[in-house]
Design an enzyme around this catalytic site. Structure first.
Site, PDB file in Angstrom:
ATOM      1  N   LYS A   1       1.601  -0.241   1.650  1.00 22.72           N
ATOM      2  CA  LYS A   1       1.939  -0.662   0.387  1.00 22.72           C
ATOM      3  C   LYS A   1       0.780  -0.710  -0.343  1.00 22.72           C
ATOM      4  CE  LYS A   1       4.900  -3.516  -2.284  1.00 22.72           C
ATOM      5  NZ  LYS A   1       5.643  -4.479  -2.670  1.00 22.72           N
TER       6      LYS A   1
ATOM      7  N   ARG B   1       1.399 -17.394 -20.983  1.00 23.17           N
ATOM      8  CA  ARG B   1       1.199 -15.890 -20.976  1.00 23.17           C
ATOM      9  C   ARG B   1       0.362 -15.556 -19.643  1.00 23.17           C
ATOM     10  NH1 ARG B   1      -0.050 -17.282 -26.399  1.00 23.17           N
ATOM     11  NH2 ARG B   1       1.857 -16.697 -27.686  1.00 23.17           N
TER      12      ARG B   1
ATOM     13  N   GLU C   1       5.344   1.797 -11.005  1.00 23.10           N
ATOM     14  CA  GLU C   1       6.486   2.607 -10.439  1.00 23.10           C
ATOM     15  C   GLU C   1       6.776   3.735 -11.249  1.00 23.10           C
ATOM     16  OE1 GLU C   1       9.324   0.054  -8.303  1.00 23.10           O
ATOM     17  OE2 GLU C   1      10.605   1.566  -9.090  1.00 23.10           O
TER      18      GLU C   1
ATOM     19  N   GLU D   1      12.651  -3.982   6.464  1.00 25.12           N
ATOM     20  CA  GLU D   1      11.804  -3.439   5.204  1.00 25.12           C
ATOM     21  C   GLU D   1      10.682  -2.773   6.118  1.00 25.12           C
ATOM     22  OE1 GLU D   1      11.840  -3.292   2.012  1.00 25.12           O
ATOM     23  OE2 GLU D   1      13.028  -5.243   1.530  1.00 25.12           O
TER      24      GLU D   1
ATOM     25  N   HIS E   1      19.051  -9.295   1.152  1.00 22.95           N
ATOM     26  CA  HIS E   1      18.584  -8.180   0.941  1.00 22.95           C
ATOM     27  C   HIS E   1      18.232  -7.201   2.125  1.00 22.95           C
ATOM     28  CE1 HIS E   1      15.887  -5.947  -1.573  1.00 22.95           C
ATOM     29  NE2 HIS E   1      14.988  -5.720  -0.773  1.00 22.95           N
TER      30      HIS E   1
ATOM     31  N   HIS F   1      20.633  -2.497  -3.284  1.00 23.58           N
ATOM     32  CA  HIS F   1      20.963  -3.704  -4.349  1.00 23.58           C
ATOM     33  C   HIS F   1      22.429  -3.457  -4.583  1.00 23.58           C
ATOM     34  CE1 HIS F   1      16.611  -3.614  -5.609  1.00 23.58           C
ATOM     35  NE2 HIS F   1      16.941  -4.397  -4.637  1.00 23.58           N
TER      36      HIS F   1
ATOM     37  N   HIS G   1      17.149   1.049  -1.409  1.00 22.22           N
ATOM     38  CA  HIS G   1      17.315   0.129  -2.229  1.00 22.22           C
ATOM     39  C   HIS G   1      18.374   0.319  -3.078  1.00 22.22           C
ATOM     40  CE1 HIS G   1      13.976  -1.643  -0.026  1.00 22.22           C
ATOM     41  NE2 HIS G   1      13.979  -2.803  -0.727  1.00 22.22           N
TER      42      HIS G   1
ATOM     43  N   ASN H   1      11.709   2.332  -2.740  1.00 24.47           N
ATOM     44  CA  ASN H   1      13.015   1.976  -2.977  1.00 24.47           C
ATOM     45  C   ASN H   1      13.772   2.692  -2.011  1.00 24.47           C
ATOM     46  OD1 ASN H   1      12.129   0.388  -4.996  1.00 24.47           O
ATOM     47  ND2 ASN H   1      12.207   2.215  -6.481  1.00 24.47           N
TER      48      ASN H   1
ATOM     49  N   ARG I   1       5.455   4.902  -6.341  1.00 22.75           N
ATOM     50  CA  ARG I   1       5.856   3.865  -5.705  1.00 22.75           C
ATOM     51  C   ARG I   1       7.241   3.715  -5.587  1.00 22.75           C
ATOM     52  NH1 ARG I   1       3.825  -2.346  -7.972  1.00 22.75           N
ATOM     53  NH2 ARG I   1       5.107  -3.767  -6.384  1.00 22.75           N
TER      54      ARG I   1
ATOM     55  N   LYS J   1       5.229  -7.286  -7.990  1.00 22.39           N
ATOM     56  CA  LYS J   1       6.456  -7.233  -8.617  1.00 22.39           C
ATOM     57  C   LYS J   1       7.190  -8.525  -8.482  1.00 22.39           C
ATOM     58  CE  LYS J   1       8.748  -2.660  -8.096  1.00 22.39           C
ATOM     59  NZ  LYS J   1       9.900  -1.948  -7.705  1.00 22.39           N
TER      60      LYS J   1
HETATM   61  N1  LIG Z   1       8.802  -8.405  -5.246  1.00 23.10           N
HETATM   62  C1  LIG Z   1       9.071  -7.395  -4.557  1.00 23.10           C
HETATM   63  O1  LIG Z   1       8.341  -6.385  -4.318  1.00 23.10           O
HETATM   64  C2  LIG Z   1      10.023  -7.563  -3.372  1.00 23.10           C
HETATM   65  C3  LIG Z   1      10.264  -6.682  -2.193  1.00 23.10           C
HETATM   66  C4  LIG Z   1      11.264  -6.871  -1.382  1.00 23.10           C
HETATM   67  C5  LIG Z   1      12.088  -7.879  -1.518  1.00 23.10           C
HETATM   68  N2  LIG Z   1      12.067  -8.630  -2.393  1.00 23.10           N
HETATM   69  C6  LIG Z   1      13.132  -9.781  -2.812  1.00 23.10           C
HETATM   70  O2  LIG Z   1      13.024 -10.679  -1.872  1.00 23.10           O
HETATM   71  C7  LIG Z   1      13.990 -11.357  -1.499  1.00 23.10           C
HETATM   72  C8  LIG Z   1      14.434 -11.657  -0.132  1.00 23.10           C
HETATM   73  O3  LIG Z   1      13.410 -12.176   0.448  1.00 23.10           O
HETATM   74  P1  LIG Z   1      13.572 -13.021   1.771  1.00 23.10           P
HETATM   75  O4  LIG Z   1      14.189 -12.034   2.741  1.00 23.10           O
HETATM   76  O5  LIG Z   1      12.203 -13.568   2.600  1.00 23.10           O
HETATM   77  O6  LIG Z   1      14.376 -14.113   1.684  1.00 23.10           O
HETATM   78  P2  LIG Z   1      14.526 -15.926   1.224  1.00 23.10           P
HETATM   79  O7  LIG Z   1      13.207 -15.749   0.503  1.00 23.10           O
HETATM   80  O8  LIG Z   1      15.535 -16.075   0.601  1.00 23.10           O
HETATM   81  O9  LIG Z   1      14.071 -16.428   2.761  1.00 23.10           O
HETATM   82  C9  LIG Z   1      15.169 -16.097   3.762  1.00 23.10           C
HETATM   83  C10 LIG Z   1      15.542 -17.548   4.072  1.00 23.10           C
HETATM   84  O10 LIG Z   1      14.534 -18.133   5.200  1.00 23.10           O
HETATM   85  C11 LIG Z   1      14.066 -19.118   4.907  1.00 23.10           C
HETATM   86  N3  LIG Z   1      12.619 -19.159   5.334  1.00 23.10           N
HETATM   87  C12 LIG Z   1      11.651 -18.858   4.767  1.00 23.10           C
HETATM   88  N4  LIG Z   1      10.528 -19.020   5.547  1.00 23.10           N
HETATM   89  C13 LIG Z   1      11.015 -19.598   6.382  1.00 23.10           C
HETATM   90  C14 LIG Z   1      10.301 -20.253   7.697  1.00 23.10           C
HETATM   91  N5  LIG Z   1       8.770 -19.653   7.848  1.00 23.10           N
HETATM   92  N6  LIG Z   1      10.879 -20.689   8.764  1.00 23.10           N
HETATM   93  C15 LIG Z   1      12.162 -20.698   8.392  1.00 23.10           C
HETATM   94  N7  LIG Z   1      12.943 -20.562   7.202  1.00 23.10           N
HETATM   95  C16 LIG Z   1      12.170 -19.692   6.506  1.00 23.10           C
HETATM   96  C17 LIG Z   1      14.440 -19.541   3.475  1.00 23.10           C
HETATM   97  O11 LIG Z   1      14.384 -20.866   3.063  1.00 23.10           O
HETATM   98  C18 LIG Z   1      15.551 -18.724   3.163  1.00 23.10           C
HETATM   99  O12 LIG Z   1      16.747 -19.520   3.723  1.00 23.10           O
HETATM  100  C19 LIG Z   1      15.168 -10.720  -2.405  1.00 23.10           C
HETATM  101  O13 LIG Z   1      15.258 -11.586  -3.715  1.00 23.10           O
HETATM  102  C20 LIG Z   1      14.221  -9.461  -2.999  1.00 23.10           C
HETATM  103  O14 LIG Z   1      15.033  -8.795  -3.742  1.00 23.10           O
HETATM  104  C21 LIG Z   1      10.828  -8.582  -3.590  1.00 23.10           C
HETATM  105 ZN   LIG Z   2      13.106  -4.529  -0.366  1.00 21.99          ZN
END
Ligand SMILES: NC(=O)c1ccc[n+]([C@@H]2O[C@H](COP(=O)([O-])OP(=O)(O)OC[C@H]3O[C@@H](n4cnc5c(N)ncnc54)[C@H](O)[C@@H]3O)[C@@H](O)[C@H]2O)c1
Ligand SMILES: [Zn+2]
Length: 350
Positions: A216, A117, A226, A181, A253, A241, A237, A234, A230, A139
């Site tokens: 943010k 939890r 949200e 972003e 993304h 999405h 988005h 989006n 907030r 999130k």
């Molecule tokens: N929680 C939230 O508020 C929020 C906001 C925006 C996006 N997201 C989510 O985030 C995800 C996308 O995140 P992302 O773009 O970071 O993708 P990711 O985590 O898939 O990373 C992208 C690639 O980069 C590689 N990588 C990561 N760090 C590295 C580094 N320092 N050096 C070399 N390679 C590296 C990873 O292994 C992966 O292959 C999506 O699922 C999206 O929905 C969440």
């Molecule tokens: Zn995003």
């Protein structure tokens, strides 16, 4: 090192600086055991450095490595991570540390929120996208078959450690995704920030990351769950999405969000919400960072995919449209009107 404090249901600090991973023992205030969750690309690059720093504090560290990529944000992966935490006997006073991009952060954060939890949770973002967006604000989520982020929790971290030097190993296309972003923050909240993208984001990382995080932080402090402002985050988005879902997550993304922002801004011009110069500035900036400004999917498919997105609310979908660079408005679109609205944004592609 910059410190930005987030005041939400939990108050926590985000530390931003160069080379601070090796100072994690001084920055992260934990005791007991820590599970470092990371992926198979980040693990060989950075996990050992983090674990070494933590071992100076006599913290027992266990490591859980997921395959890199969006497919790991799955129910199966969540359950197997939870089983790992239980097998390693992590207790309620122990900590899950996400070392990675948004995929690692979203999965590990969700696991931290439900394991016993809720246990301690720390974010160490390693992508630009995670640094400016997913590591801040609490999130967490996994994807379900019907769409992105359909199961998750609001679960604030106890701390965020953002070491900008880790971004130097990102592939150009991953860095570019983060730029989408960053550009979003300029459009929704800060025309001065948007103007700064004329010079390479790469050369101004510390200031730009800090500014995005401040924006943010301000939004999350007003509306953690949200219900109102907030939703501005989006921007791009809802359609983004849908593009991700339709591509089977082949389109990442950030790229999907870039196309989504361009499409809704074209809609906004045609709906007379903003003028053409706003659209042209956005398109120019997205192209400067080699981000897409269109999609191959048609309006009907996009609308259908949007409706499986969780941002729908009964018969309506809240969409964010720019009025000008630095200011957006929120509009509720009836689900039956969605396809026509999206078509307005795709017209140039026909
Ligand atoms: N929680 C939230 O508020 C929020 C906001 C925006 C996006 N997201 C989510 O985030 C995800 C996308 O995140 P992302 O773009 O970071 O993708 P990711 O985590 O898939 O990373 C992208 C690639 O980069 C590689 N990588 C990561 N760090 C590295 C580094 N320092 N050096 C070399 N390679 C590296 C990873 O292994 C992966 O292959 C999506 O699922 C999206 O929905 C969440
Ligand atoms: Zn995003």
């Amino acid at each position: 090192m910059k410190t930005i404090t987030v005041k939400a249901s939990k108050t926590y600090d985000i530390k931003i600086g160069f080379g601070i991973l090796d100072e994690a023992d001084g920055i992260i205030n934990i005791t007991g055991s820590a599970a470092v969750v990371t992926d198979d690309i980040v693990a060989p690059l950075y996990a050992q450095r983090l674990e070494q720093a933590l071992s100076r504090k006599n913290i027992r560290v266990v490591r859980y490595v997921i395959p890199n990529g969006e497919a790991s944000k799955s129910a199966e992966q969540l359950v197997s991570l939870l089983n790992f935490l239980a097998k390693e006997k992590l207790s309620r006073t122990d900590t899950v540390i996400a070392l990675g991009g948004g995929v690692v952060g979203d999965l590990a954060g969700f696991a931290a929120s439900v394991y016993m939890r809720g246990v301690g949770f720390i974010q160490i973002p390693t992508t630009l996208l995670a640094a400016v967006d997913s590591s801040v604000g609490g999130k967490t989520a996994i994807n379900l078959e019907a769409g992105k982020n359909l199961a998750g929790a609001f679960y604030q971290p106890d701390a965020v450690l953002c070491d900008i030097s880790l971004l130097s190993t990102l592939k150009p296309e991953v860095f570019r995704d983060g730029c989408a972003e960053v550009i979003k923050y300029g459009v929704i909240a800060d025309s001065g920030l948007f103007k700064s993208f004329e010079k390479p984001i790469k050369d101004q990382l510390e200031d730009i990351i800090a500014r995005c995080v401040e924006i943010k932080r301000g939004i999350v402090a007003q509306d953690e769950f949200e219900k109102s402002v907030r939703k501005f985050l989006n921007f791009g988005h809802t359609i983004g999405h849908a593009i991700e879902l339709l591509s089977g997550y082949e389109i990442t993304h950030g790229s999907a969000v870039a196309a989504g922002m361009a499409i809704v801004t074209r809609c906004a011009v045609r709906m007379k919400i903003c003028d053409d110069s706003c659209l042209q500035s956005l398109l120019k900036t997205l192209k400067l960072y080699n981000l897409p400004v269109n999609t191959v999917y048609d309006a009907a498919s996009l609308a259908k995919a949007c409706l499986s997105d969780k941002k729908r609310d009964g018969g309506k979908v809240t969409m964010i449209f720019p009025e000008k660079i630095g200011k957006c408005i929120m509009k509720e679109i009836k689900t039956e009107e969605l396809e026509n609205i999206i078509r307005l944004g795709l017209e140039e592609q026909l």
